[in-house]
Design a protein around this motif. Sequence first.
Motif, PDB file in Angstrom:
ATOM      1  N   GLN A   1      43.228  50.211  36.812  1.00 31.01           N
ATOM      2  CA  GLN A   1      44.115  50.702  35.765  1.00 31.01           C
ATOM      3  C   GLN A   1      45.347  49.812  35.658  1.00 31.01           C
ATOM      4  O   GLN A   1      46.131  49.952  34.741  1.00 31.01           O
ATOM      5  N   MET A   2      45.532  48.947  36.655  1.00 36.44           N
ATOM      6  CA  MET A   2      46.755  48.134  36.658  1.00 36.44           C
ATOM      7  C   MET A   2      46.399  46.673  36.488  1.00 36.44           C
ATOM      8  O   MET A   2      46.439  46.140  35.412  1.00 36.44           O
ATOM      9  N   TRP A   3      46.074  46.020  37.578  1.00 37.30           N
ATOM     10  CA  TRP A   3      45.667  44.631  37.510  1.00 37.30           C
ATOM     11  C   TRP A   3      44.731  44.372  38.673  1.00 37.30           C
ATOM     12  O   TRP A   3      44.363  45.288  39.415  1.00 37.30           O
ATOM     13  N   GLY A   4      44.362  43.117  38.851  1.00 36.63           N
ATOM     14  CA  GLY A   4      43.487  42.803  39.967  1.00 36.63           C
ATOM     15  C   GLY A   4      42.869  41.438  39.796  1.00 36.63           C
ATOM     16  O   GLY A   4      42.930  40.847  38.724  1.00 36.63           O
ATOM     17  N   GLY A   5      42.303  40.916  40.887  1.00 35.28           N
ATOM     18  CA  GLY A   5      41.642  39.626  40.854  1.00 35.28           C
ATOM     19  C   GLY A   5      40.233  39.743  41.408  1.00 35.28           C
ATOM     20  O   GLY A   5      40.004  40.477  42.374  1.00 35.28           O
ATOM     21  N   VAL A   6      39.292  39.052  40.767  1.00 33.20           N
ATOM     22  CA  VAL A   6      37.911  39.000  41.253  1.00 33.20           C
ATOM     23  C   VAL A   6      37.515  37.532  41.357  1.00 33.20           C
ATOM     24  O   VAL A   6      37.576  36.800  40.367  1.00 33.20           O
TER      25      VAL A   6
END
Length: 276
Positions: free
Chosen positions: A113-118
Amino acid sequence: MFEVPELTVIAGQMNGVLPGLTVAGGGLGNSPHKFVWYDRTPEEFAGLVVGREVGLARVEGKWLFLPLEPGYVLLIGEWGGRIRYHPSGEALPAKRHLDLTFTTGAALSATTQMWGGVHLCEAGQEHEVKYVKDMRPTPLDEAFDRRYFGELVVEAQQAGKRSVKGLLTQDQLIPGLGNAIAQDIMFRARLHPRRSLADLREGQLDGLFAAITGTVRDVIAAGGRSDERDLFGRSGGYARLMDAKAAGRPCPRCGTPVVKISYLGGACYLCPDCQQ
Ligand SMILES: [Zn+2]
């Protein structure tokens, strides 16, 4: 936002259900999100993961490492949402930013719901990823002992005027901590978020060190914070002492009403009497 305790719980649960499973398909989600960073195109990702076998998950700071063997490691980091295991037959979330399905029919999904890295890294390259590269010791590392902590505090002071909250939440000085767990650490250490590191006596540094390592271990032992979900969708068992619900209520230690302040890019909840 998952902090090191929640990710540690999730990695432990992954290691109970995922190792040995073979990937049948992989996708980078079905819902575009401005704040998710990928290092592969969906086509590239799908092509690289198929046929690989899941190894043992591990955590460094706010990053989860899932080996896809041979040859690759999937990294999920800075994630503010859910990472879920789905037994065969269970539907994936309607909106998601990562999915892996296995030949058994089970699946893994991640949604933020916010951010992130894959990142899907070639094995051996996973420590080249930004924010993982050159990561300092985390509170779960053996290297994070009282001597190291003392040196870190001195270094943080020398680099500029730094407060207790700044030490806990800024610039990855202590990887894996975030604004949520920092509140309870500061309460436990009886320190005000704005308190300057330069003012702390040795005994207070001892207390802060014990509060960091003790709180992280307590949250892990309880299965994560109650405002986050684990791999199976259950809420964690650790109810924060100092959060939005605590504002205006009596301090659990002295009874003074808990106050809310805004400081360093987030709300702080603290006891104005116990935390100086
Ligand atoms: Zn108090």
